[in-house]
Scaffold this motif. Structure first.
Motif, short mmCIF file in Angstrom:
data_model
loop_
_atom_site.label_atom_id
_atom_site.label_comp_id
_atom_site.label_asym_id
_atom_site.label_seq_id
_atom_site.Cartn_x
_atom_site.Cartn_y
_atom_site.Cartn_z
N ARG A 124 0.85 -1.20 0.00
CA ARG A 124 0.00 0.00 0.00
C ARG A 124 0.88 1.25 0.00
NH1 ARG A 124 -3.33 -2.10 3.82
NH2 ARG A 124 -2.24 -0.94 5.46
N PHE A 125 1.90 1.17 0.78
CA PHE A 125 2.82 2.30 0.88
C PHE A 125 3.43 2.64 -0.48
CE2 PHE A 125 7.11 3.89 1.28
CZ PHE A 125 6.90 5.04 2.04
N TYR A 126 3.94 1.61 -1.19
CA TYR A 126 4.59 1.89 -2.48
C TYR A 126 3.59 2.35 -3.53
CZ TYR A 126 9.11 0.41 -0.84
OH TYR A 126 10.29 0.34 -0.16
N GLU A 127 2.38 1.85 -3.46
CA GLU A 127 1.37 2.31 -4.39
C GLU A 127 1.13 3.81 -4.21
OE1 GLU A 127 -0.70 0.55 -7.04
OE2 GLU A 127 1.40 -0.01 -6.76
N ARG A 128 1.07 4.25 -2.97
CA ARG A 128 0.86 5.67 -2.71
C ARG A 128 2.02 6.50 -3.23
NH1 ARG A 128 -0.64 6.63 3.41
NH2 ARG A 128 -2.76 5.85 3.52
N ILE A 129 3.19 6.02 -2.99
CA ILE A 129 4.37 6.76 -3.45
C ILE A 129 4.31 6.93 -4.97
CG2 ILE A 129 6.89 6.58 -3.77
CD1 ILE A 129 6.19 7.20 -0.97
N MET A 130 3.97 5.85 -5.66
CA MET A 130 3.95 5.89 -7.13
C MET A 130 2.82 6.80 -7.61
SD MET A 130 6.54 4.21 -8.12
CE MET A 130 6.24 4.18 -9.88
N LEU A 131 1.70 6.78 -6.91
CA LEU A 131 0.57 7.60 -7.34
C LEU A 131 0.81 9.08 -7.02
CD1 LEU A 131 -2.39 5.23 -6.46
CD2 LEU A 131 -1.77 6.06 -8.72
N GLU A 132 1.50 9.35 -5.94
CA GLU A 132 1.81 10.75 -5.64
C GLU A 132 2.83 11.30 -6.62
OE1 GLU A 132 1.10 11.06 -0.84
OE2 GLU A 132 2.93 11.82 -1.74
N GLY A 133 3.66 10.39 -7.11
CA GLY A 133 4.58 10.76 -8.19
C GLY A 133 5.49 11.93 -7.92
N LYS A 134 4.99 13.10 -8.24
CA LYS A 134 5.81 14.32 -8.25
C LYS A 134 6.67 14.49 -6.99
CE LYS A 134 3.63 17.95 -10.86
NZ LYS A 134 2.21 18.19 -10.63
N LYS A 135 6.01 14.30 -5.87
CA LYS A 135 6.65 14.59 -4.60
C LYS A 135 7.92 13.75 -4.40
CE LYS A 135 4.59 15.10 -0.06
NZ LYS A 135 3.36 14.75 0.63
N HIS A 136 7.92 12.57 -5.02
CA HIS A 136 9.05 11.66 -4.79
C HIS A 136 9.84 11.43 -6.07
CE1 HIS A 136 6.89 11.08 -1.11
NE2 HIS A 136 5.83 10.73 -1.80
N LYS A 137 9.76 12.44 -6.94
CA LYS A 137 10.33 12.29 -8.28
C LYS A 137 11.79 11.81 -8.24
CE LYS A 137 9.89 14.69 -12.64
NZ LYS A 137 11.17 14.84 -13.24
#
Ligand code: AKG
Ligand code: FE2
Length: 584
Positions: free
Chosen positions: A503-516
């Motif tokens: 779930r955590f990695y899905e969120r990271i990928m969906l937030e995208g920009k923030k973790h570019k």
């Protein structure tokens, strides 16, 4: 002539011996503490003088700090310091002095700001490592002097002294007149330093010391603190540098050591924490079993007692080869052995926690992230996950980071005797992992489940052609029964843990920009690993998430989640042979 005489090594040695024997002052009492308060932390700047290798550092001590040192010294009682004079090759000397050995005070003084101010000094390849624990305070009243002389270099446990450190404890405001420190070069005065309260004078000593003296005091009282800067070529383990700065008079209830990876680092850690820690937790790993002898039991997993090096039953060559099976394991086992040695010699109690393949929040690598995305892409791209042919039926112990935190807490409360029976953890090792021990294929399916991939494509590949991220040890899975029984600790179920990480990695990928930044770093790694298949993998993954970002709602990570972020840091590599736990 006198200059030559005074700077000859033989004479210096002779003088220092004579000093000890005949100059009235008692030698420093080993271990006698000065018990002065640690100076406050300051940002200090080194100032050059006209003479190379002679420096000033203003403001090392505040006036109140200098005053309290004087008061302490007066309380302890000064002793008259005299000499037989130049006719006997001794500098003219008439003043009072106290001398004591106090490494803690020396460290506090050093870490109060001198360490940073003097960090750029070099003697050959050696750099400053701290102050001589031998602290002296001189008191010069009416007419007192310390005649022309040079200062010798001394050996200490940390290295040789190369610079003299003088910190003036009194000055003009104390009505002091005279007492300047004067340096001579080629027979003429080269530099005159007026005592200024709290200011340090740092000058090269030993064979390169300039002749110098303290001029007579004509009014008031001059107080000056004397130590020396010790130099070493030993590398200081960065993790300990900060700790050293806080150490004076600080006793740690517990230290959790995630950083130490080599024997040398462990030796430094032990030196730093000796007498200053009530309980030490060392984080080690299952790699220690890779350099241990063959297990003597029939259990299908590794027990804590298996981490034993083979003795003479195998040849020296085989022993050597075994060490080479895992540099990381060899280093970690050396650290464990060193801790045990100091403990058996009456040192601090400790516990070792041995982790399996770590995943979850704060696990600072990207291997789980890679697998998560690969599992999702494998069907669409016909990119099956690799299974190492030699590891088809090998079971894998996975360790979930929140479970580690839980075990640390439990071990500490046991170790400090807050619950009961500290002897059950002191000097002991505990394996930590989830109870489930999947094979590679099972692990991929576990990962696929929360990612919505019911069946994960796999392909068996020979060892050197496979991209296999787990397991990172050779010895197989570890038993966690001991931790469960003794620490009363229980690990999270593997599928629950994997679900939350997914779930955590899905969120990271969906937030995208923030973790570019991190995402791009991960893509680069992925490309490097997958070779020819890399670009289409990255392209496909990018497109998937871009599409989903348009339509899917997702919860923004709140601050607390942010805190838990597992993101890979491209700067996380550390030089050194140990290798980081779980680094790709
Ligand atoms: O008191 C001073 O100014 C000089 C002291 C000194 O030269 C020494 O401690 O070796
Ligand atoms: Fe001196």
């Amino acid at each position: 002539m006198r200059r030559r005489l005074l700077s000859s090594r033989w004479v210096l040695r002779h003088i220092s011996k004579a000093r000890r024997m005949r100059w009235g002052g008692r030698p420093p009492e080993p271990g006698r503490r000065f018990e002065a308060a640690a100076p406050r932390q300051k940002e200090l700047k080194i100032q050059e003088t006209r003479i190379p290798n002679i420096f000033l550092v203003p403001g090392v001590l505040d006036t109140d700090e200098a005053a309290s040192l004087i008061a302490k010294a007066e309380e302890s009682g000064f002793e008259l310091q005299t000499s037989r004079g130049p006719a006997f090759g001794e500098a003219l000397r008439h003043h009072s002095r106290i001398s004591f050995e106090d490494q803690q005070f020396a460290d506090a003084l050093w870490n109060g700001g001198l360490h940073a101010a003097l960090a750029t000094l070099r003697v050959g390849r050696r750099r400053p490592a701290g102050l001589n624990e031998n602290i002296r305070i001189y008191k010069y009243s009416g007419g007192d002097v310390f005649g022309k002389h040079v200062d010798g270099s001394n050996q200490t446990a940390r290295g040789n002294t190369e610079f003299t450190l003088l910190i003036y404890l009194s000055g003009e405001e104390h009505d002091l007149v005279g007492g300047e420190t004067v340096f001579y070069a080629s027979g003429a005065e080269a530099l005159r330093v007026r005592p200024v309260t709290g200011q340090a004078l740092v000058h090269r000593h030993g064979s390169e010391c300039l002749l110098h003296e303290s001029l007579p005091v004509s009014r008031g009282v001059k107080y000056v603190l004397r130590s020396d800067v010790v130099f070493t070529d030993r590398k200081v383990f960065p993790a300990l540098r900060d700790v050293n700065g806080m150490l004076f008079q600080v006793i740690f209830d517990a230290v959790v050591d995630f950083s130490t990876r080599t024997l040398d680092e462990m030796k430094q850690a032990i030196e730093v924490f000796r007498d200053r820690v009530a309980f030490y937790v060392f984080i080690s790993s299952h790699a220690v079993y890779d350099v241990s002898k063959n297990r003597t039991h029939q259990e299908p997993f590794l027990l804590e007692s298996d981490a034993v090096r083979p003795g003479r039953e195998i040849s020296p060559l085989d022993r050597w080869n075994l060490k080479g099976r895992s540099t990381r394991g060899d280093n970690e086992l050396e650290c464990e052995e060193e801790l045990l040695k100091q403990y058996n010699a009456g040192g601090f109690p400790y516990v070792t926690l041995r982790l399996g393949n770590v995943f979850g929040p704060k696990e600072n690598t990207i291997r789980y992230w890679l697998l998560h995305l690969w599992v999702k892409a494998c069907v669409a791209l016909t990119l099956p996950l690799h299974i190492d042919t030699s590891l088809v039926s090998t079971r894998i112990s996975m360790t979930y980071t929140p479970d580690i935190a839980e075990a640390v807490v439990r071990a500490i409360s046991r170790g400090l005797n807050e619950t009961c029976c500290p002897e059950k953890v002191h000097g002991e090792a505990f394996n930590l992992a989830c109870e489930e021990m999947p094979t590679q294929r099972e692990l991929y399916n576990y990962i696929g489940e929360p990612a919505g991939v019911p069946y994960v494509e796999t392909i068996e590949t020979p060892r050197n052609h496979s991209v296999v991220l787990y397991p990172d040890n050779l010895g197989g899975p570890i038993s966690v029964t001991k931790a469960q029984e003794v620490l009363r600790w229980s690990p999270t179920g593997l599928s629950k843990a994997l679900r939350s990480v997914a779930r955590f990695y899905e969120r990271i990928m969906l937030e995208g920009k923030k973790h570019k930044g991190q995402i791009e770093f991960m893509y680069r790694k992925m490309k490097a690993m997958l070779g020819g298949d890399g670009p289409r993998f990255v392209e496909w993954t990018r497109a998937q998430y871009a599409e989903r970002r348009k339509t899917e709602l997702y919860d923004e990570l709140d601050d607390e989640d942010e805190d838990d972020i597992i993101l890979a840091r491209s700067d996380s590599k550390r030089p050194g042979k140990g290798g980081r736990r779980g680094e790709l």
